[in-house]
Design a protein around this motif. Sequence first.
Motif, PDB file in Angstrom:
ATOM      1  N   LYS A   1     -47.099  -1.908  -4.538  1.00 33.14           N
ATOM      2  CA  LYS A   1     -46.083  -1.454  -3.118  1.00 33.14           C
ATOM      3  C   LYS A   1     -45.249  -0.873  -3.358  1.00 33.14           C
ATOM      4  N   VAL A   2     -44.884   0.628  -1.910  1.00 30.88           N
ATOM      5  CA  VAL A   2     -43.767   1.004  -2.482  1.00 30.88           C
ATOM      6  C   VAL A   2     -42.406   1.143  -2.033  1.00 30.88           C
ATOM      7  N   LEU A   3     -41.688   0.687  -3.144  1.00 33.25           N
ATOM      8  CA  LEU A   3     -40.297   0.040  -3.164  1.00 33.25           C
ATOM      9  C   LEU A   3     -39.357   1.477  -2.870  1.00 33.25           C
ATOM     10  N   GLY A   4     -39.616   2.299  -3.128  1.00 38.61           N
ATOM     11  CA  GLY A   4     -38.653   3.744  -2.831  1.00 38.61           C
ATOM     12  C   GLY A   4     -39.213   4.919  -3.046  1.00 38.61           C
ATOM     13  N   THR A   5     -38.754   6.201  -2.320  1.00 35.22           N
ATOM     14  CA  THR A   5     -39.197   7.649  -3.048  1.00 35.22           C
ATOM     15  C   THR A   5     -37.787   8.867  -2.932  1.00 35.22           C
ATOM     16  N   ALA A   6     -38.524   9.237  -3.720  1.00 31.35           N
ATOM     17  CA  ALA A   6     -37.389  10.986  -4.026  1.00 31.35           C
ATOM     18  C   ALA A   6     -38.162  12.100  -4.274  1.00 31.35           C
ATOM     19  N   LYS A   7     -37.645  13.114  -3.550  1.00 31.62           N
ATOM     20  CA  LYS A   7     -37.780  14.423  -4.105  1.00 31.62           C
ATOM     21  C   LYS A   7     -37.164  15.221  -4.284  1.00 31.62           C
ATOM     22  N   MET A   8     -37.785  15.850  -5.166  1.00 28.03           N
ATOM     23  CA  MET A   8     -36.884  16.577  -6.063  1.00 28.03           C
ATOM     24  C   MET A   8     -37.665  18.789  -5.807  1.00 28.03           C
ATOM     25  N   ASN A   9     -36.314  19.532  -5.763  1.00 31.06           N
ATOM     26  CA  ASN A   9     -36.339  20.755  -5.666  1.00 31.06           C
ATOM     27  C   ASN A   9     -35.125  21.722  -6.286  1.00 31.06           C
TER      28      ASN A   9
ATOM     29  N   GLY B   1     -29.770  13.399   2.570  1.00 27.70           N
ATOM     30  CA  GLY B   1     -28.919  12.381   2.805  1.00 27.70           C
ATOM     31  C   GLY B   1     -30.077  11.358   1.882  1.00 27.70           C
ATOM     32  N   ASP B   2     -28.977   9.992   1.956  1.00 27.48           N
ATOM     33  CA  ASP B   2     -28.965   9.397   1.153  1.00 27.48           C
ATOM     34  C   ASP B   2     -29.228   7.836   1.771  1.00 27.48           C
ATOM     35  N   HIS B   3     -30.070   7.101   1.154  1.00 25.57           N
ATOM     36  CA  HIS B   3     -30.035   5.130   0.935  1.00 25.57           C
ATOM     37  C   HIS B   3     -30.596   4.250   0.391  1.00 25.57           C
ATOM     38  N   LEU B   4     -28.869   4.405  -0.048  1.00 31.83           N
ATOM     39  CA  LEU B   4     -29.305   3.610  -1.657  1.00 31.83           C
ATOM     40  C   LEU B   4     -28.589   1.795  -1.354  1.00 31.83           C
ATOM     41  N   THR B   5     -29.142   1.039  -1.812  1.00 28.97           N
ATOM     42  CA  THR B   5     -28.570  -0.207  -1.015  1.00 28.97           C
ATOM     43  C   THR B   5     -27.861  -1.308  -2.617  1.00 28.97           C
ATOM     44  N   ASP B   6     -28.855  -0.007  -3.913  1.00 25.73           N
ATOM     45  CA  ASP B   6     -28.396  -1.672  -4.993  1.00 25.73           C
ATOM     46  C   ASP B   6     -27.929  -1.639  -5.431  1.00 25.73           C
ATOM     47  N   TYR B   7     -27.187  -2.275  -6.622  1.00 23.75           N
ATOM     48  CA  TYR B   7     -26.657  -3.056  -7.159  1.00 23.75           C
ATOM     49  C   TYR B   7     -26.676  -2.851  -8.464  1.00 23.75           C
ATOM     50  N   GLY B   8     -25.779  -2.311  -9.245  1.00 27.65           N
ATOM     51  CA  GLY B   8     -25.570  -3.149 -10.337  1.00 27.65           C
ATOM     52  C   GLY B   8     -24.435  -4.017 -10.837  1.00 27.65           C
TER      53      GLY B   8
ATOM     54  N   GLN C   1     -32.412  -4.175  -5.957  1.00 29.08           N
ATOM     55  CA  GLN C   1     -33.321  -4.031  -7.144  1.00 29.08           C
ATOM     56  C   GLN C   1     -33.692  -3.148  -7.859  1.00 29.08           C
ATOM     57  N   GLY C   2     -32.374  -1.753  -7.595  1.00 27.08           N
ATOM     58  CA  GLY C   2     -32.216  -1.115  -8.817  1.00 27.08           C
ATOM     59  C   GLY C   2     -33.126  -0.016  -8.629  1.00 27.08           C
TER      60      GLY C   2
ATOM     61  N   PRO D   1     -31.930  -8.482 -19.352  1.00 19.07           N
ATOM     62  CA  PRO D   1     -32.170  -9.623 -18.869  1.00 19.07           C
ATOM     63  C   PRO D   1     -31.810 -10.693 -19.952  1.00 19.07           C
ATOM     64  N   HIS D   2     -31.728 -12.054 -18.702  1.00 25.20           N
ATOM     65  CA  HIS D   2     -31.582 -13.557 -19.170  1.00 25.20           C
ATOM     66  C   HIS D   2     -33.016 -13.457 -19.089  1.00 25.20           C
ATOM     67  N   PRO D   3     -33.132 -14.901 -19.844  1.00 23.03           N
ATOM     68  CA  PRO D   3     -34.127 -14.906 -20.824  1.00 23.03           C
ATOM     69  C   PRO D   3     -34.880 -15.654 -19.043  1.00 23.03           C
ATOM     70  N   ASN D   4     -34.536 -16.722 -18.552  1.00 22.68           N
ATOM     71  CA  ASN D   4     -34.552 -17.131 -17.031  1.00 22.68           C
ATOM     72  C   ASN D   4     -34.828 -16.060 -15.574  1.00 22.68           C
ATOM     73  N   ARG D   5     -34.240 -14.818 -16.111  1.00 21.52           N
ATOM     74  CA  ARG D   5     -34.243 -13.794 -15.087  1.00 21.52           C
ATOM     75  C   ARG D   5     -35.730 -13.190 -14.482  1.00 21.52           C
ATOM     76  N   HIS D   6     -35.957 -12.791 -13.275  1.00 23.81           N
ATOM     77  CA  HIS D   6     -36.966 -11.799 -12.511  1.00 23.81           C
ATOM     78  C   HIS D   6     -36.686 -10.817 -13.642  1.00 23.81           C
ATOM     79  N   HIS D   7     -37.910 -10.916 -14.324  1.00 22.32           N
ATOM     80  CA  HIS D   7     -38.349  -9.171 -15.090  1.00 22.32           C
ATOM     81  C   HIS D   7     -38.427  -7.645 -13.867  1.00 22.32           C
ATOM     82  N   MET D   8     -37.605  -7.445 -13.140  1.00 19.44           N
ATOM     83  CA  MET D   8     -38.078  -5.808 -12.486  1.00 19.44           C
ATOM     84  C   MET D   8     -39.076  -4.808 -13.516  1.00 19.44           C
TER      85      MET D   8
END
Length: 224
Positions: free
Chosen positions: A122-130, A2-9, A154-155, A54-61
């Motif tokens: 700070k932990v933003l998210g996590t993934a497991k792979m197998n 399952g997935d919980h993804l709410t990031d926008y492009g 935040q991508g 990024p735009h010069p005035n945007r927050h850099h993630m």
Amino acid sequence: MGDHLTDYGPAPGDTTTTNTAPLSIDKPGGDRADRLDRRCAPARGAGEKGWRAPHPNRHHMRMLIREATAEDWPAIWPFFHEIVTAGETFTYPTDLGRDTGRDWWLLPPPNRTVVAVDDAGKVLGTAKMNNNQSGNGSHVASASYMVDPACSGQGVGRALCAYTLEWARAAGFRAMQFNAVVETNAHAVKLYGSLGFEVLGTVPEGFLHPTKGYVGLHVMYRAL
């Protein structure tokens, strides 16, 4: 899965150049932290097309994706518990306990679990792979993702998904398959589609959504 993804492009029709360079990751079993240093900020919009330059005035993630350890579990558990209890995106029991959840999520080698953290740690998210199956089906990988709802947009989900694809290629898998993507999880379905996954089929009424009733479960796949 399952997935919980709410990031926008970027918004639909946006032609701004996106950052699509592959992630630099360790070979399976490596212990070097994996630096994802993409100076990009995700645009707020309905699409799932990628990272916007990024735009010069945007927050850099900035994010670091590294191997998760047992010491990360106290930071993972609050949003893991929130997502699982909501019962909207995972087929886990909604009353899944803290210790069992840890055992299910933190995978030993040769499989892998990672966290995405910001510059402050700070932990933003996590993934497991197998491997998706064992034996003669072990050449197909699978993965699951959880993003802290407080860190959506935040991508993070896109970065984690891209990371798992690179990990699977480096490990020699031939494909990646998601077995149970809830069809009402529109953000995840769009994101996976933008990264080359296709819906192979849908199990009708395979998932009981807490508010929408019985909905389908997609099987999604892409070759590597």
